[in-house]
Design a protein around this motif. Structure first.
Motif, PDB file in Angstrom:
ATOM      1  N   GLN A 273       0.751  -1.306  -0.115  1.00 40.14           N
ATOM      2  CA  GLN A 273       0.136   0.006   0.117  1.00 40.14           C
ATOM      3  C   GLN A 273       0.883   1.096  -0.042  1.00 40.14           C
ATOM      4  N   LYS A 274       0.278   2.406   0.175  1.00 42.16           N
ATOM      5  CA  LYS A 274       0.959   3.745  -0.096  1.00 42.16           C
ATOM      6  C   LYS A 274       2.365   3.611   0.415  1.00 42.16           C
ATOM      7  N   GLU A 275       2.584   3.438   1.919  1.00 40.79           N
ATOM      8  CA  GLU A 275       3.594   3.551   2.570  1.00 40.79           C
ATOM      9  C   GLU A 275       4.805   2.668   2.213  1.00 40.79           C
ATOM     10  N   GLY A 276       4.236   1.172   1.785  1.00 43.33           N
ATOM     11  CA  GLY A 276       5.421   0.281   1.475  1.00 43.33           C
ATOM     12  C   GLY A 276       5.673   0.625  -0.160  1.00 43.33           C
ATOM     13  N   LEU A 277       4.944   1.124  -0.879  1.00 40.79           N
ATOM     14  CA  LEU A 277       5.207   1.320  -2.263  1.00 40.79           C
ATOM     15  C   LEU A 277       6.126   2.566  -2.375  1.00 40.79           C
ATOM     16  N   THR A 278       6.003   3.418  -1.347  1.00 43.33           N
ATOM     17  CA  THR A 278       6.710   4.784  -1.201  1.00 43.33           C
ATOM     18  C   THR A 278       8.122   4.211  -0.711  1.00 43.33           C
ATOM     19  N   GLU A 336       5.134   3.221  -9.653  1.00 42.56           N
ATOM     20  CA  GLU A 336       4.591   4.252  -9.645  1.00 42.56           C
ATOM     21  C   GLU A 336       3.107   4.211 -10.195  1.00 42.56           C
ATOM     22  N   ALA A 337       2.908   3.249 -10.973  1.00 43.13           N
ATOM     23  CA  ALA A 337       1.054   2.847 -11.350  1.00 43.13           C
ATOM     24  C   ALA A 337       0.464   2.359  -9.969  1.00 43.13           C
ATOM     25  N   MET A 338       1.133   1.448  -9.490  1.00 41.84           N
ATOM     26  CA  MET A 338       0.569   1.066  -8.280  1.00 41.84           C
ATOM     27  C   MET A 338       0.306   2.078  -7.035  1.00 41.84           C
ATOM     28  N   LEU A 339       1.321   2.908  -6.983  1.00 39.05           N
ATOM     29  CA  LEU A 339       1.148   4.136  -6.135  1.00 39.05           C
ATOM     30  C   LEU A 339      -0.128   4.991  -6.266  1.00 39.05           C
ATOM     31  N   TYR A 340      -0.121   5.010  -7.925  1.00 36.89           N
ATOM     32  CA  TYR A 340      -1.502   6.044  -8.315  1.00 36.89           C
ATOM     33  C   TYR A 340      -2.767   5.221  -7.979  1.00 36.89           C
ATOM     34  N   MET A 341      -2.843   3.944  -8.212  1.00 36.35           N
ATOM     35  CA  MET A 341      -4.104   3.005  -7.736  1.00 36.35           C
ATOM     36  C   MET A 341      -4.136   2.978  -6.414  1.00 36.35           C
ATOM     37  N   ALA A 342      -3.214   2.846  -5.532  1.00 31.35           N
ATOM     38  CA  ALA A 342      -3.405   2.730  -4.151  1.00 31.35           C
ATOM     39  C   ALA A 342      -3.716   3.965  -3.414  1.00 31.35           C
ATOM     40  N   PRO A 344      -5.480   6.924  -1.553  1.00 33.00           N
ATOM     41  CA  PRO A 344      -6.681   6.762  -0.821  1.00 33.00           C
ATOM     42  C   PRO A 344      -7.641   7.570  -1.548  1.00 33.00           C
ATOM     43  N   SER A 345      -7.450   8.453  -2.323  1.00 33.04           N
ATOM     44  CA  SER A 345      -8.565   9.084  -2.892  1.00 33.04           C
ATOM     45  C   SER A 345      -9.079   8.430  -4.334  1.00 33.04           C
ATOM     46  N   ARG A 346      -8.362   7.417  -4.663  1.00 31.59           N
ATOM     47  CA  ARG A 346      -8.873   6.321  -5.619  1.00 31.59           C
ATOM     48  C   ARG A 346      -9.299   5.048  -5.333  1.00 31.59           C
ATOM     49  N   CYS A 347      -8.504   4.572  -4.367  1.00 31.30           N
ATOM     50  CA  CYS A 347      -8.926   3.220  -3.803  1.00 31.30           C
ATOM     51  C   CYS A 347      -9.016   2.032  -4.923  1.00 31.30           C
ATOM     52  N   LEU A 348      -8.105   1.880  -5.496  1.00 32.95           N
ATOM     53  CA  LEU A 348      -8.195   0.915  -6.771  1.00 32.95           C
ATOM     54  C   LEU A 348      -7.439  -0.633  -6.745  1.00 32.95           C
ATOM     55  N   VAL A 349      -6.468  -0.543  -5.614  1.00 34.32           N
ATOM     56  CA  VAL A 349      -5.978  -1.748  -5.645  1.00 34.32           C
ATOM     57  C   VAL A 349      -5.714  -2.321  -4.402  1.00 34.32           C
TER      58      VAL A 349
END
Lengths: 349, 347
Positions: A273-278, A336-342, A344-349
């Motif tokens: 998720q966001k923190e891990g991807l970052t 980067e793509a996963m970060l976009y999807m993850a 919280p304003s989109r919640c896609l993955v």
């Protein structure tokens, strides 16, 4: 009728492939009077009422689930009433008892422990309210339908453990010492990830686990950091890598490497998720496998509203839906793509 | 004016006793007015079921608080009892001798009555033993029971972890899930849980011991003024050991009841039980400093706490993230009210 059946088949496959949103969009475009998401003739779609809850909002994964449910609930015209498990079995059971006496179009829950919520789910079944189980099995799969669970939506815990471990083994050249930091021994996520790790480990006889095996840290960052630091001190030889059962524990622990002889070791984890991807992007950890919190909660909502709006029967649904999550590293190029999807304003993955 | 005076005096005298009851009624009225669906028989059934474990544990804790001690190990003793029962029952199903388990004609294995009784009795005896050890160490070492039971809490946690290895144990004597989840149907809508009878019996017995036996009077004397009690010939050490042993027993019973409610036994249960049980006892009006209170107070405290817990679930206008804070605030208000009323009485 055939048209409806085809769409249903397509939906099932889409969900199985983790393409819930695409299916939703496609169906929205299909139109037709029995379309699941199209507005009825009077132009007003009935707002559905759903009760949803997961393990505990103290965890990033669960909070993201709540955000997803609220975001997608709004998009799908589902009023989501959230109940927090607070990582407390008794509290979650108590909440379920309360919900069982109220009217819902469907109820979805991530049980903290198998069987613990069974009596409350049976009450919901008597009242003809569909129940969807997320992540941890509410009851054993072969008893789900009898108890009143319509569908199990879950990630593949073992797959996540295997994927991150395989990456780790490849990166360290299949030899050396590694550390294995586990979540909670009684949690199905911890058990599955451990099984995945050990399955891959068995293929690498030249890899040794420091401390003899997994060290359970109950998903606690402080405990993981202390355990990791203690294991680092156990050997003079440079440790090649470490596998953590979640990103939070990994990110908290990598600080212990600074200035030590083990600096630069390969760190892999699970959650993505966001923190891990970052952390993957900035190089603090090397890889993580996505545990799709958003996808699980979103698919639950999408399927729940199909059940309610289309009047689908329990026998129309697959018993189990597995939501896949990819490995994310700098090499895979999908961070980067996963970060976009993850986000919280989109919640896609 | 003179006629009103005794009533006022009476109210003052009973202020501390009335405050918990007033809290309970206030909570019921509040949730009935400001939430939808709270005031019905189903909620009463939920409250009674959920109060069972707390009531059992709080009953033993009342003895301990009355004699001015504390037992921090209750939650983990409860967890240990559940785990011990689960592991024992599983062992009986897997490899138990013929007296404990039998194989049916269809190959299914069932635990005999002797086995089931043993699976229930041994954890309770373990609880008593832990309580006795807590008591003996407290009396012998003269360390605060706070410290001794804190250490015992960790020992119980370790034992439960060792026994279960983190696994869950869903098999248990049928009487546990039945008593915790089922009940007698009264009319069409209300089910009186069987657990009410179990808890009622234990609480009634505890009340009888505290009020009508010499041991009970000694408990109050020890808690009220230990030195005076000792000089009066009360074996205060014996009283402390006895209270902690009772507490260990009721904690184990609570753990078994909770395992039945949750349908399995494991290490991740009873996480909030310690603080909840203490809150129930204190909310009921039993003093943390000993010598004042009783089982009637604890019963009211348990009901008030459980109504608050269940009722807050019906509140939809509080943010989910704030819910626990609201619970803390209400609890704090109730405790402050109790404290103030106690002061009024003293004045």
């Amino acid at each position: 009728m055939a048209d409806k059946a085809d769409r249903r088949e397509f939906l099932k496959k889409s969900v199985l492939m983790g393409l819930g949103p695409l299916a939703l969009a496609s169906l929205a475009g299909c139109g037709g009077k029995d379309s699941a998401v199209a507005a009825p003739a009077d132009g007003k779609r009935r707002k559905l009422r759903a009760a949803m809850g997961n393990g505990g909002l103290q965890s990033t994964w669960c909070t993201l689930g709540k955000t997803t449910a609220e975001l997608w609930g709004e998009l799908l015209d589902v009023e989501v009433t959230w109940f927090d498990g607070a990582f407390n079995l008794e509290k979650q059971r108590s909440e379920m008892e309360r919900l069982a006496n109220q009217d819902w179009d469907f109820v979805a829950v991530q049980a903290q422990q198998i069987d613990a919520l069974e009596p409350a789910v049976r009450k919901l079944k008597r009242r003809n309210i569909p129940v969807i189980s997320m992540d941890t099995h509410l009851v054993a799969l072969d008893r789900m339908r009898e108890v009143g669970v319509w569908l199990q939506i879950e990630p593949d815990q073992e797959y996540m453990g295997r994927t991150s471990t395989k990456y780790l083994m490849d990166k360290i050249g299949g030899r050396g010492k590694v550390i294995h930091i586990g979540g909670a021994s009684g949690h199905s996520g911890g058990q599955g990830r451990r099984a995945g790790f050990e399955k891959i480990l068995s293929e690498y006889p030249d890899v040794e686990v420091v401390g003899g095996g997994v060290r359970w840290c109950d998903w606690e960052k402080e405990k993981a950091r202390a355990t990791f630091a203690a294991l680092l001190n156990q050997t003079q030889e440079k440790i090649a890598g470490a596998f953590f059962h979640n990103d939070d524990m990994a990110i908290a622990s990598v600080e212990a490497l600074k200035g030590s002889r083990h600096e630069g070791m390969v760190i892999t984890a699970v959650d993505g998720q966001k923190e891990g991807l970052t952390a993957v992007i900035d190089g603090r950890i090397h890889a993580t496998t996505v545990n799709p919190a958003c996808l699980i909660h979103m698919n639950t909502l999408v399927i729940g509203q199909f059940i309610a709006r289309n009047g689908e029967k329990v026998e129309d649904l697959p018993l189990r839906v597995v939501t896949p999550g990819p490995l994310v590293s700098l090499e895979t190029g999908n961070a980067e793509a996963m970060l976009y999807m993850a986000d919280p304003s989109r919640c896609l993955v | 004016m003179f006629e009103q005076f005794p009533i006022r005096m009476n109210l003052r005298t009973h202020a501390r006793a009335l405050a918990p009851l007033a809290t309970l009624f206030a909570l019921v009225i509040f949730f009935s007015i400001f939430t939808s669906g709270f005031f019905d028989l189903y909620t009463l059934n939920s409250v009674l079921k959920q109060a069972s474990t707390r009531a059992l544990v709080a009953t033993g804790l009342t003895f301990v608080l009355l004699c001015c001690e504390i037992d921090l190990s209750v939650a983990l003793v409860a967890t240990l009892a559940g785990c011990q029962m689960g592991v024992l029952y599983k062992w009986m199903l897997d490899t138990g001798p013929a007296i404990l388990s039998v194989t049916g004609p269809d190959g299914s294995i069932t635990v005999t009555l002797v086995g089931a009784v043993l699976a229930l009795l041994l954890p309770v005896l373990t609880g008593v033993l832990i309580g006795v050890i807590n008591g003996l160490l407290t009396v012998w070492s003269r360390l605060p029971s706070f410290i001794i039971t804190l250490a015992m809490m960790e020992i119980a946690r370790g034992l439960a972890s060792y026994l279960t290895k983190g696994a869950q144990y869903p098999d248990m004597p049928g009487v546990l899930p039945a008593s915790a989840n089922e009940g007698i149907l009264i009319g069409a809508d209300f089910e009186l849980p069987y657990s009410v009878f179990v808890v009622g019996t234990i609480m009634l017995a505890a009340h009888f011991v505290l009020i009508y036996t010499r041991f009970g009077r000694y408990v109050y004397m020890t808690g009220g003024n230990r030195e005076a009690a000792r000089l009066a010939g009360v074996r205060t050490g014996f009283v402390v050991v006895g209270c902690l042993a009772i507490c260990g027993m009721t904690a184990s019973l609570g753990g078994l009841m909770n395992a039945g409610w949750i349908n399995s036994a494991g290490i991740n249960q009873n996480l909030n039980l310690l603080l909840e049980a203490i809150a129930c006892v204190v909310l009921g009006g039993t003093s943390l400093f000993g010598g004042e209170g009783g089982i009637k107070n604890t019963l009211i405290g348990v009901l008030a706490f459980t109504v608050l817990d269940v009722g807050l679930g019906y509140v939809t206008w509080v943010d989910e993230f704030l819910r626990r804070s609201v619970m803390g605030l209400v609890l704090l208000s109730a405790l402050l009210l109790n404290g103030q009323l106690a002061k009024i009485r003293q004045n």
